[in-house]
Design a protein around this motif. Structure first.
Motif, PDB file in Angstrom:
ATOM      1  N   ILE A 240     -22.632 -46.629  24.172  1.00  0.00           N
ATOM      2  CA  ILE A 240     -23.727 -47.242  24.039  1.00  0.00           C
ATOM      3  C   ILE A 240     -24.830 -46.368  23.000  1.00  0.00           C
ATOM      4  O   ILE A 240     -25.338 -45.342  23.662  1.00  0.00           O
ATOM      5  CB  ILE A 240     -24.547 -47.921  25.004  1.00  0.00           C
ATOM      6  CG1 ILE A 240     -23.723 -48.915  25.975  1.00  0.00           C
ATOM      7  CG2 ILE A 240     -25.864 -48.676  24.795  1.00  0.00           C
ATOM      8  CD1 ILE A 240     -23.977 -49.067  27.465  1.00  0.00           C
TER       9      ILE A 240
ATOM     10  N   PRO B 141     -28.338 -45.344  20.671  1.00  0.00           N
ATOM     11  CA  PRO B 141     -29.533 -45.820  20.896  1.00  0.00           C
ATOM     12  C   PRO B 141     -29.989 -47.247  20.206  1.00  0.00           C
ATOM     13  O   PRO B 141     -30.945 -47.838  20.831  1.00  0.00           O
ATOM     14  CB  PRO B 141     -30.288 -44.695  20.261  1.00  0.00           C
ATOM     15  CG  PRO B 141     -29.290 -43.521  20.374  1.00  0.00           C
ATOM     16  CD  PRO B 141     -27.687 -44.146  20.093  1.00  0.00           C
TER      17      PRO B 141
ATOM     18  N   ALA C 295     -29.539 -49.996  22.834  1.00  0.00           N
ATOM     19  CA  ALA C 295     -30.191 -50.162  23.880  1.00  0.00           C
ATOM     20  C   ALA C 295     -31.303 -51.250  23.803  1.00  0.00           C
ATOM     21  O   ALA C 295     -31.986 -51.737  22.717  1.00  0.00           O
ATOM     22  CB  ALA C 295     -31.091 -48.868  24.215  1.00  0.00           C
TER      23      ALA C 295
ATOM     24  N   ARG D 170     -35.813 -47.903  27.767  1.00  0.00           N
ATOM     25  CA  ARG D 170     -34.463 -48.384  26.943  1.00  0.00           C
ATOM     26  C   ARG D 170     -33.337 -48.088  27.772  1.00  0.00           C
ATOM     27  O   ARG D 170     -32.742 -47.268  28.144  1.00  0.00           O
ATOM     28  CB  ARG D 170     -34.289 -47.122  25.758  1.00  0.00           C
ATOM     29  CG  ARG D 170     -35.811 -47.076  24.982  1.00  0.00           C
ATOM     30  CD  ARG D 170     -35.306 -46.104  23.939  1.00  0.00           C
ATOM     31  NE  ARG D 170     -36.732 -45.948  22.995  1.00  0.00           N
ATOM     32  CZ  ARG D 170     -36.923 -46.503  21.909  1.00  0.00           C
ATOM     33  NH1 ARG D 170     -36.027 -47.610  21.660  1.00  0.00           N
ATOM     34  NH2 ARG D 170     -38.133 -46.309  21.212  1.00  0.00           N
TER      35      ARG D 170
ATOM     36  N   TYR E 246     -29.692 -48.765  28.719  1.00  0.00           N
ATOM     37  CA  TYR E 246     -28.464 -48.455  28.209  1.00  0.00           C
ATOM     38  C   TYR E 246     -27.299 -49.029  29.327  1.00  0.00           C
ATOM     39  O   TYR E 246     -26.297 -49.555  28.542  1.00  0.00           O
ATOM     40  CB  TYR E 246     -28.167 -46.934  28.123  1.00  0.00           C
ATOM     41  CG  TYR E 246     -28.811 -46.227  27.053  1.00  0.00           C
ATOM     42  CD1 TYR E 246     -28.127 -45.998  25.817  1.00  0.00           C
ATOM     43  CD2 TYR E 246     -30.088 -46.123  27.221  1.00  0.00           C
ATOM     44  CE1 TYR E 246     -28.919 -45.275  24.888  1.00  0.00           C
ATOM     45  CE2 TYR E 246     -30.959 -45.257  26.053  1.00  0.00           C
ATOM     46  CZ  TYR E 246     -30.281 -45.247  24.802  1.00  0.00           C
ATOM     47  OH  TYR E 246     -30.692 -44.406  23.736  1.00  0.00           O
TER      48      TYR E 246
ATOM     49  N   ARG F   2     -24.246 -54.827  30.777  1.00  0.00           N
ATOM     50  CA  ARG F   2     -23.143 -54.217  29.757  1.00  0.00           C
ATOM     51  C   ARG F   2     -21.928 -54.198  30.589  1.00  0.00           C
ATOM     52  O   ARG F   2     -21.256 -53.121  29.931  1.00  0.00           O
ATOM     53  CB  ARG F   2     -24.362 -53.117  29.272  1.00  0.00           C
ATOM     54  CG  ARG F   2     -25.323 -53.268  28.761  1.00  0.00           C
ATOM     55  CD  ARG F   2     -25.519 -52.174  27.798  1.00  0.00           C
ATOM     56  NE  ARG F   2     -26.922 -52.414  27.068  1.00  0.00           N
ATOM     57  CZ  ARG F   2     -26.820 -52.657  25.591  1.00  0.00           C
ATOM     58  NH1 ARG F   2     -25.881 -52.606  24.882  1.00  0.00           N
ATOM     59  NH2 ARG F   2     -28.064 -52.655  25.138  1.00  0.00           N
TER      60      ARG F   2
ATOM     61  N   TRP G  58     -31.286 -45.778  32.202  1.00  0.00           N
ATOM     62  CA  TRP G  58     -32.152 -46.020  31.068  1.00  0.00           C
ATOM     63  C   TRP G  58     -32.963 -44.764  30.849  1.00  0.00           C
ATOM     64  O   TRP G  58     -33.126 -43.802  31.365  1.00  0.00           O
ATOM     65  CB  TRP G  58     -33.170 -47.317  31.349  1.00  0.00           C
ATOM     66  CG  TRP G  58     -34.081 -46.940  32.367  1.00  0.00           C
ATOM     67  CD1 TRP G  58     -35.358 -46.487  32.729  1.00  0.00           C
ATOM     68  CD2 TRP G  58     -33.824 -47.267  33.807  1.00  0.00           C
ATOM     69  NE1 TRP G  58     -35.815 -46.185  33.813  1.00  0.00           N
ATOM     70  CE2 TRP G  58     -35.007 -46.850  34.455  1.00  0.00           C
ATOM     71  CE3 TRP G  58     -32.751 -47.956  34.581  1.00  0.00           C
ATOM     72  CZ2 TRP G  58     -35.014 -47.307  36.002  1.00  0.00           C
ATOM     73  CZ3 TRP G  58     -32.948 -48.072  35.853  1.00  0.00           C
ATOM     74  CH2 TRP G  58     -33.876 -47.881  36.742  1.00  0.00           C
ATOM     75  N   ARG G  59     -33.467 -44.984  29.434  1.00  0.00           N
ATOM     76  CA  ARG G  59     -34.405 -43.955  29.165  1.00  0.00           C
ATOM     77  C   ARG G  59     -35.808 -44.328  29.278  1.00  0.00           C
ATOM     78  O   ARG G  59     -36.030 -45.247  28.576  1.00  0.00           O
ATOM     79  CB  ARG G  59     -34.194 -43.433  27.760  1.00  0.00           C
ATOM     80  CG  ARG G  59     -35.001 -42.281  27.056  1.00  0.00           C
ATOM     81  CD  ARG G  59     -34.549 -42.312  25.587  1.00  0.00           C
ATOM     82  NE  ARG G  59     -35.716 -41.389  24.834  1.00  0.00           N
ATOM     83  CZ  ARG G  59     -35.411 -39.965  24.672  1.00  0.00           C
ATOM     84  NH1 ARG G  59     -34.122 -39.558  24.883  1.00  0.00           N
ATOM     85  NH2 ARG G  59     -36.217 -39.214  23.930  1.00  0.00           N
TER      86      ARG G  59
ATOM     87  N   TRP H  40     -34.421 -39.413  31.824  1.00  0.00           N
ATOM     88  CA  TRP H  40     -33.078 -40.127  32.058  1.00  0.00           C
ATOM     89  C   TRP H  40     -33.074 -40.743  33.533  1.00  0.00           C
ATOM     90  O   TRP H  40     -33.134 -39.883  34.334  1.00  0.00           O
ATOM     91  CB  TRP H  40     -31.880 -39.526  31.662  1.00  0.00           C
ATOM     92  CG  TRP H  40     -30.612 -40.431  31.691  1.00  0.00           C
ATOM     93  CD1 TRP H  40     -29.827 -40.413  32.839  1.00  0.00           C
ATOM     94  CD2 TRP H  40     -30.132 -41.389  30.560  1.00  0.00           C
ATOM     95  NE1 TRP H  40     -28.786 -41.289  32.344  1.00  0.00           N
ATOM     96  CE2 TRP H  40     -28.891 -41.807  31.234  1.00  0.00           C
ATOM     97  CE3 TRP H  40     -30.843 -41.844  29.515  1.00  0.00           C
ATOM     98  CZ2 TRP H  40     -28.188 -42.948  30.494  1.00  0.00           C
ATOM     99  CZ3 TRP H  40     -29.903 -42.874  28.941  1.00  0.00           C
ATOM    100  CH2 TRP H  40     -28.827 -43.337  29.184  1.00  0.00           C
TER     101      TRP H  40
ATOM    102  N   TRP I 221     -34.206 -54.107  33.289  1.00  0.00           N
ATOM    103  CA  TRP I 221     -33.236 -52.999  32.938  1.00  0.00           C
ATOM    104  C   TRP I 221     -32.340 -52.572  34.018  1.00  0.00           C
ATOM    105  O   TRP I 221     -31.506 -51.688  33.924  1.00  0.00           O
ATOM    106  CB  TRP I 221     -34.007 -51.736  32.245  1.00  0.00           C
ATOM    107  CG  TRP I 221     -35.000 -51.483  32.974  1.00  0.00           C
ATOM    108  CD1 TRP I 221     -35.186 -50.386  34.027  1.00  0.00           C
ATOM    109  CD2 TRP I 221     -36.661 -51.759  33.081  1.00  0.00           C
ATOM    110  NE1 TRP I 221     -36.355 -49.992  34.372  1.00  0.00           N
ATOM    111  CE2 TRP I 221     -37.152 -51.013  34.044  1.00  0.00           C
ATOM    112  CE3 TRP I 221     -37.199 -52.734  32.210  1.00  0.00           C
ATOM    113  CZ2 TRP I 221     -38.416 -51.166  34.116  1.00  0.00           C
ATOM    114  CZ3 TRP I 221     -38.539 -52.834  32.430  1.00  0.00           C
ATOM    115  CH2 TRP I 221     -39.270 -52.148  33.441  1.00  0.00           C
TER     116      TRP I 221
END
Length: 123
Positions: free
Chosen positions: A4, A6, A9, A20, A22, A27, A35-36, A100, A121
């Motif tokens: 995945i 960036p 995301a 963000r 991921y 998914r 996530w970020r 992260w 998320w």
């Protein structure tokens, strides 16, 4: 292929920070969410109690973490373990920072005023 990038995301902005997404069940993940988290400098976070464990790995910058009433600064490369049910607040440091974050699907969090947050998320 389970890579995945960036640009793929999914981005959410909540309480002044950016999430963000991921990895989550949407998914294809069955057991993890990741996530970020991007926190602006001097951003004051919202105290909450997650119902699942979370791990934060500081990617850059510093974050002030108040966990169970104890405040400490997490620096680049540090990891923070947040236990299920522990009250946590994450504040920005003197510069923008990112972490992260990893947890398990279905995470919910409750704020001090009783609001239940169901972050998309982590679903």
């Amino acid at each position: 292929m389970p890579i995945i990038i960036p640009e793929d995301a999914t981005i959410f902005s909540v309480h002044g920070s950016t999430f963000r997404a991921y990895v989550n069940p949407g998914r294809g993940s069955e057991q993890l969410c990741a996530w970020r988290l991007e926190v602006p400098a001097r951003q004051v976070g919202v105290a909450h109690r997650p119902d699942h464990e979370e791990v934060l790995l500081i990617l850059h910058g510093d974050l002030a973490v108040t966990l169970g009433g104890v405040r400490a600064t997490a620096h680049t490369g540090d990891a923070v373990l947040i236990g299920a049910g522990a009250e946590v607040r994450i504040d920005g440091g003197t510069e923008d920072a990112a972490a992260w974050v990893t947890t398990t699907p279905g995470l919910r969090a409750t704020t001090a005023d009783g609001e239940v947050i169901v972050p998309p998320w982590a679903q």
